[in-house]
Write a protein that holds these residues in place. Structure first.
Motif, PDB file in Angstrom:
ATOM      1  N   GLN A 169       0.833  -1.381   0.169  1.00  0.00           N
ATOM      2  CA  GLN A 169      -0.186  -0.060   0.051  1.00  0.00           C
ATOM      3  C   GLN A 169       0.704   1.158  -0.190  1.00  0.00           C
ATOM      4  OE1 GLN A 169      -2.602  -1.133   3.395  1.00  0.00           O
ATOM      5  NE2 GLN A 169      -4.285  -0.707   2.269  1.00  0.00           N
ATOM      6  N   MET A 170       1.931   0.860   0.253  1.00  0.00           N
ATOM      7  CA  MET A 170       2.738   2.107   0.200  1.00  0.00           C
ATOM      8  C   MET A 170       2.636   3.103   1.671  1.00  0.00           C
ATOM      9  SD  MET A 170       4.346   1.855  -3.763  1.00  0.00           S
ATOM     10  CE  MET A 170       2.996   2.142  -4.541  1.00  0.00           C
ATOM     11  N   ASN A 171       3.435   4.630   0.823  1.00  0.00           N
ATOM     12  CA  ASN A 171       2.808   5.798   1.810  1.00  0.00           C
ATOM     13  C   ASN A 171       3.182   6.857   1.308  1.00  0.00           C
ATOM     14  OD1 ASN A 171       2.547   7.236   4.331  1.00  0.00           O
ATOM     15  ND2 ASN A 171       2.517   5.533   5.697  1.00  0.00           N
ATOM     16  N   TYR A 172       2.828   8.158   1.802  1.00  0.00           N
ATOM     17  CA  TYR A 172       3.070   9.404   0.956  1.00  0.00           C
ATOM     18  C   TYR A 172       4.223  10.184   0.359  1.00  0.00           C
ATOM     19  CZ  TYR A 172      -1.861   9.078   2.120  1.00  0.00           C
ATOM     20  OH  TYR A 172      -3.340   9.274   2.427  1.00  0.00           O
ATOM     21  N   GLY A 173       5.630   9.624   0.747  1.00  0.00           N
ATOM     22  CA  GLY A 173       6.251   9.230   0.604  1.00  0.00           C
ATOM     23  C   GLY A 173       7.813  10.051   1.371  1.00  0.00           C
ATOM     24  N   ILE A 174       8.363   9.933   1.040  1.00  0.00           N
ATOM     25  CA  ILE A 174       9.735  10.243   1.902  1.00  0.00           C
ATOM     26  C   ILE A 174      10.286  11.614   2.484  1.00  0.00           C
ATOM     27  CG2 ILE A 174      11.537   8.520   1.299  1.00  0.00           C
ATOM     28  CD1 ILE A 174      12.850  10.227  -0.271  1.00  0.00           C
ATOM     29  N   ILE A 175       9.280  12.743   1.888  1.00  0.00           N
ATOM     30  CA  ILE A 175       9.396  14.314   1.924  1.00  0.00           C
ATOM     31  C   ILE A 175       8.635  14.353   3.779  1.00  0.00           C
ATOM     32  CG2 ILE A 175       6.639  14.807   0.427  1.00  0.00           C
ATOM     33  CD1 ILE A 175       8.693  17.342  -0.361  1.00  0.00           C
ATOM     34  N   ASP A 176       7.984  12.849   3.784  1.00  0.00           N
ATOM     35  CA  ASP A 176       7.612  13.541   4.814  1.00  0.00           C
ATOM     36  C   ASP A 176       8.709  12.971   6.063  1.00  0.00           C
ATOM     37  OD1 ASP A 176       4.500  14.159   4.288  1.00  0.00           O
ATOM     38  OD2 ASP A 176       4.828  12.355   3.746  1.00  0.00           O
ATOM     39  N   GLN A 177       9.253  12.217   5.348  1.00  0.00           N
ATOM     40  CA  GLN A 177      10.639  11.887   6.477  1.00  0.00           C
ATOM     41  C   GLN A 177      11.297  12.456   7.725  1.00  0.00           C
ATOM     42  OE1 GLN A 177      11.442   8.013   6.264  1.00  0.00           O
ATOM     43  NE2 GLN A 177       9.649   6.962   4.887  1.00  0.00           N
ATOM     44  N   PHE A 178      11.370  13.562   6.949  1.00  0.00           N
ATOM     45  CA  PHE A 178      12.653  14.670   8.032  1.00  0.00           C
ATOM     46  C   PHE A 178      12.659  15.452   8.905  1.00  0.00           C
ATOM     47  CE2 PHE A 178      12.882  13.950   3.198  1.00  0.00           C
ATOM     48  CZ  PHE A 178      14.571  13.629   2.758  1.00  0.00           C
ATOM     49  N   GLN A 179      13.622  15.670   9.184  1.00  0.00           N
ATOM     50  CA  GLN A 179      13.344  16.625  10.818  1.00  0.00           C
ATOM     51  C   GLN A 179      14.474  17.512  10.844  1.00  0.00           C
ATOM     52  OE1 GLN A 179      11.932  14.557  13.046  1.00  0.00           O
ATOM     53  NE2 GLN A 179      11.376  12.824  11.922  1.00  0.00           N
ATOM     54  N   TYR A 180      13.205  18.690  10.991  1.00  0.00           N
ATOM     55  CA  TYR A 180      13.777  20.185  11.243  1.00  0.00           C
ATOM     56  C   TYR A 180      13.859  20.589  12.846  1.00  0.00           C
ATOM     57  CZ  TYR A 180      11.394  19.071   7.186  1.00  0.00           C
ATOM     58  OH  TYR A 180      10.600  18.648   5.861  1.00  0.00           O
ATOM     59  N   ILE A 181      15.132  22.105  12.942  1.00  0.00           N
ATOM     60  CA  ILE A 181      14.134  22.902  14.244  1.00  0.00           C
ATOM     61  C   ILE A 181      13.428  24.222  13.880  1.00  0.00           C
ATOM     62  CG2 ILE A 181      15.369  24.438  15.860  1.00  0.00           C
ATOM     63  CD1 ILE A 181      16.795  21.982  16.006  1.00  0.00           C
ATOM     64  N   TRP A 182      12.320  23.655  14.771  1.00  0.00           N
ATOM     65  CA  TRP A 182      11.056  24.579  14.716  1.00  0.00           C
ATOM     66  C   TRP A 182      11.107  26.056  15.939  1.00  0.00           C
ATOM     67  CZ3 TRP A 182       6.975  24.605  10.807  1.00  0.00           C
ATOM     68  CH2 TRP A 182       7.050  23.153  10.645  1.00  0.00           C
ATOM     69  N   ILE A 183      11.838  26.984  15.249  1.00  0.00           N
ATOM     70  CA  ILE A 183      11.807  28.346  15.655  1.00  0.00           C
ATOM     71  C   ILE A 183      10.363  29.287  15.900  1.00  0.00           C
ATOM     72  CG2 ILE A 183      13.418  30.045  17.021  1.00  0.00           C
ATOM     73  CD1 ILE A 183      15.979  28.403  15.022  1.00  0.00           C
ATOM     74  N   ARG A 184      10.454  29.533  17.093  1.00  0.00           N
ATOM     75  CA  ARG A 184       9.588  30.660  18.215  1.00  0.00           C
ATOM     76  C   ARG A 184      10.048  32.352  16.958  1.00  0.00           C
ATOM     77  NH1 ARG A 184       5.790  31.624  23.024  1.00  0.00           N
ATOM     78  NH2 ARG A 184       4.529  33.294  21.885  1.00  0.00           N
ATOM     79  N   GLN A 185       8.677  32.575  15.979  1.00  0.00           N
ATOM     80  CA  GLN A 185       8.898  33.836  15.726  1.00  0.00           C
ATOM     81  C   GLN A 185       9.550  35.043  15.686  1.00  0.00           C
ATOM     82  OE1 GLN A 185      10.432  33.384  11.866  1.00  0.00           O
ATOM     83  NE2 GLN A 185      10.493  32.028  13.228  1.00  0.00           N
ATOM     84  N   ASP A 186       8.204  35.843  16.918  1.00  0.00           N
ATOM     85  CA  ASP A 186       7.684  37.071  17.364  1.00  0.00           C
ATOM     86  C   ASP A 186       9.096  36.883  18.417  1.00  0.00           C
ATOM     87  OD1 ASP A 186       7.108  34.481  19.117  1.00  0.00           O
ATOM     88  OD2 ASP A 186       5.436  35.424  20.627  1.00  0.00           O
ATOM     89  N   TRP A 187       9.343  35.981  18.852  1.00  0.00           N
ATOM     90  CA  TRP A 187      10.728  36.154  20.189  1.00  0.00           C
ATOM     91  C   TRP A 187      12.686  36.036  19.032  1.00  0.00           C
ATOM     92  CZ3 TRP A 187       9.658  31.254  24.207  1.00  0.00           C
ATOM     93  CH2 TRP A 187       8.352  31.239  24.749  1.00  0.00           C
ATOM     94  N   MET A 188      12.158  35.209  18.302  1.00  0.00           N
ATOM     95  CA  MET A 188      13.215  35.336  17.401  1.00  0.00           C
ATOM     96  C   MET A 188      13.950  36.921  17.037  1.00  0.00           C
ATOM     97  SD  MET A 188      14.321  32.526  13.937  1.00  0.00           S
ATOM     98  CE  MET A 188      15.870  32.585  13.700  1.00  0.00           C
TER      99      MET A 188
END
Length: 543
Positions: A169-188
């Motif tokens: 059945q596979m899945n929606y693709g490897i574009i979904d699998q990566f990781q990030y650093i999420w940073i709050r913009q008002d504080w930044m």
């Protein structure tokens, strides 16, 4: 791609279930269908109604409209109207695995259902499912045949001795699998920071936020999810099996790179950077801290904008939006993500099914709606099939295009860019992706928290998919060497083996054990089954 071995992965579950079911008689329900001659055209309807049965999992995320239910919905009506196929649910259950086990033991099977790798083996060994080569060759659409060609390694995992028994059945693709650093913009912005270029930059941003706004610098929970995401900075790939320079395969969580990441993480804990209460927090409690504004930096996947960010924005205001950034490496090189074998299950057909080509028509139709239907069908019609989580109604016959989310991003981002530039947007070309585009627009025009997830995933210049597209295009990732189902030891003891490592890593982080304990912990893991698992992985997936 790693070439998957064709060896049959016989599981402990298979042996257990076969022992319990081999002596039972075939249910009359398995042979009560009458054969109807199929039309030559794979898209043409039958001259007389054909009935096929299915096992269906119940899904709480499905939002039925009007009188719709699992047996009466736009998909089932389309099967009847287009193909004269009456799809009937033999049962619908919120405990699918348990009920399926009983059905297999009793040999009381529906015509079509989905299974995991272990049950696929069980059913094949028991001779209860159909060899699909002939029906696939004759009735699969060009789209499905293209899937099999383009993702041959994944499709091979549904084969025995080269013959197809389960359609992945596979899945929606490897574009979904990566990781990030999420940073709050008002504080930044208030602190005058620019995008981080090193892990030192990330820590400086995080600690400054904690000092100025309270809370802690880095969140964490009992499962050490954020450690494993940040470990990519040291070249560690804790969630996958990696191929070493000598060609052997080893588990990423026990490699020297993981030890280096763990040593730094323990120092951050000692310095008060990692939330000191993480050992008492599950995932939900960690996220509640984010919602309460206790932290402005978090390593996370592409779906952070869907959960918990909408609740955070409702609590903290729209200016508290987080944006994703690449995880910086220690040496300044490009980050390499981890790509796992990702397959939702296998579509199987009961061996004595009278009209297996009817099932192929249904499977073809799903693929048609997500690949070829835009411009041929109205957006309203496609939305009736794909809105409200209605694809869950056909979970047992759904084969997903692994490029789905990649293609979706290209469409949505292009339309959103043109809208922002003041151009007229032809939404008829968006098909089922129109809701994603509209969510992005709604975030900009009304700051609707329900639209921020789509906006951050794919609608803006700093979107998670925008970052991930580069990873995909440039093959900026390490692929799991275990490109297929778990081997027997991992099926039976995989979670226990991981628990050993997580418990030991926690002791190192909190200072109960020194970093030298890592080597002892690896030996414990090997003794508890890790060594046998490694042997099985190399025997099955090695060169």
């Amino acid at each position: 791609m790693q070439k998957t071995s064709k060896k049959i992965l016989t599981s402990a579950l298979a042996g257990m279930m076969l022992t319990g079911c081999m002596s039972k008689p075939t249910s009359p329900a398995a042979t009560d269908s009458s054969r109807v001659e199929p039309p030559a055209d794979i898209w043409a309807p039958y001259s007389e109604e054909v009935t096929v049965t299915a096992f269906v999992p119940e899904n709480s995320g499905t939002e039925f409209q009007g009188d719709d239910d699992y047996g009466n919905n736009p998909w089932y009506r389309a099967y009847k109207e287009r193909f004269n196929i009456n799809l009937q649910n033999k049962w619908v259950s919120n405990d699918y695995d348990t009920k399926l086990n009983l059905a297999i033991a009793d040999k009381d099977l529906a015509d079509v259902f989905y299974v995991d790798a272990a049950r696929l083996n069980t059913l094949h060994e028991a001779g209860l499912i159909m060899n699909l080569e002939e029906v696939f060759d004759s009735y699969a659409s060009d789209v499905l045949k293209g899937y099999r060609k383009d993702y041959a390694d994944t499709w091979e995992t549904g084969c025995f001795d080269g013959e197809l028994y389960g359609m992945p059945q596979m899945n929606y693709g490897i574009i979904d699998q990566f990781q990030y650093i999420w940073i709050r913009q008002d504080w930044m912005k208030e602190c005058g920071f620019e995008a981080p270029k090193s892990m030192d930059d990330v820590i400086t941003i995080a600690t400054t936020f904690a000092e100025k706004y309270g809370g802690y610098a880095l969140p964490e929970c009992q499962t050490l999810e954020n450690l494993f995401r940040l470990a990519l900075s040291w070249g560690a790939h804790p969630d996958i099996w990696v191929t070493k320079d000598d060609g052997t395969i080893e588990y990423g969580m026990i490699q020297p790179e993981m030890k280096a990441a763990l040593e730094q993480y323990a120092q951050w804990y000692k310095d008060g950077i990692v939330n000191p209460n993480f050992t008492t927090l599950n995932w939900d409690k960690m996220m509640q801290g984010m919602i309460n504004g206790e932290c402005g930096v978090i390593p996370f996947a592409q779906w952070f904008g869907y959960n918990p960010l909408p609740d955070l924005i409702k609590n903290q205001g729209p200016e508290a939006i987080f944006f994703p950034y690449e995880i910086p490496t220690q040496d300044g090189s490009d980050i390499l993500g981890s790509v796992k074998f990702n397959n939702e299950g296998y579509v199987v057909i009961r061996k004595d099914c009278a009209n297996p080509e009817a099932i192929m028509k249904i499977v073809n139709f799903y693929a048609y709606t997500v690949n070829d239907a835009v411009g041929k069908e109205t957006n309203e019609y496609l939305s009736s099939l794909h809105s409200f989580n209605y694809p869950n109604c056909v979970r047992e016959t759904r084969i997903i295009n692994p490029k789905n989310d990649y293609n979706q991003f290209l469409q949505v981002k292009d339309a959103f860019d043109r809208w922002q530039a003041g151009e007229e947007v032809d939404t008829s070309a968006l098909g089922t992706n129109i809701s994603k585009y509209e969510s992005c627009v709604n975030w900009i025009t009304s700051q609707d928290p329900n639209g921020v997830g789509d906006f951050l995933q794919q609608g803006n210049d700093r979107s998670a998919y925008g970052i991930a597209k580069k990873y995909v295009d440039e093959e900026q990732y390490v692929q799991d060497a275990k490109w297929g189902p778990d081997t027997p030891t991992l099926q039976s003891a995989g979670s226990t083996l991981n628990d050993i490592l997580i418990e030991g890593f926690t002791k190192i982080i909190t200072g109960e054990k020194s970093i030298d304990y890592f080597d002892e912990l690896v030996e414990q893991w090997k003794t508890a089954g890790g060594e046998q698992a490694t042997k099985e992985i190399n025997d099955t997936y090695g060169k």
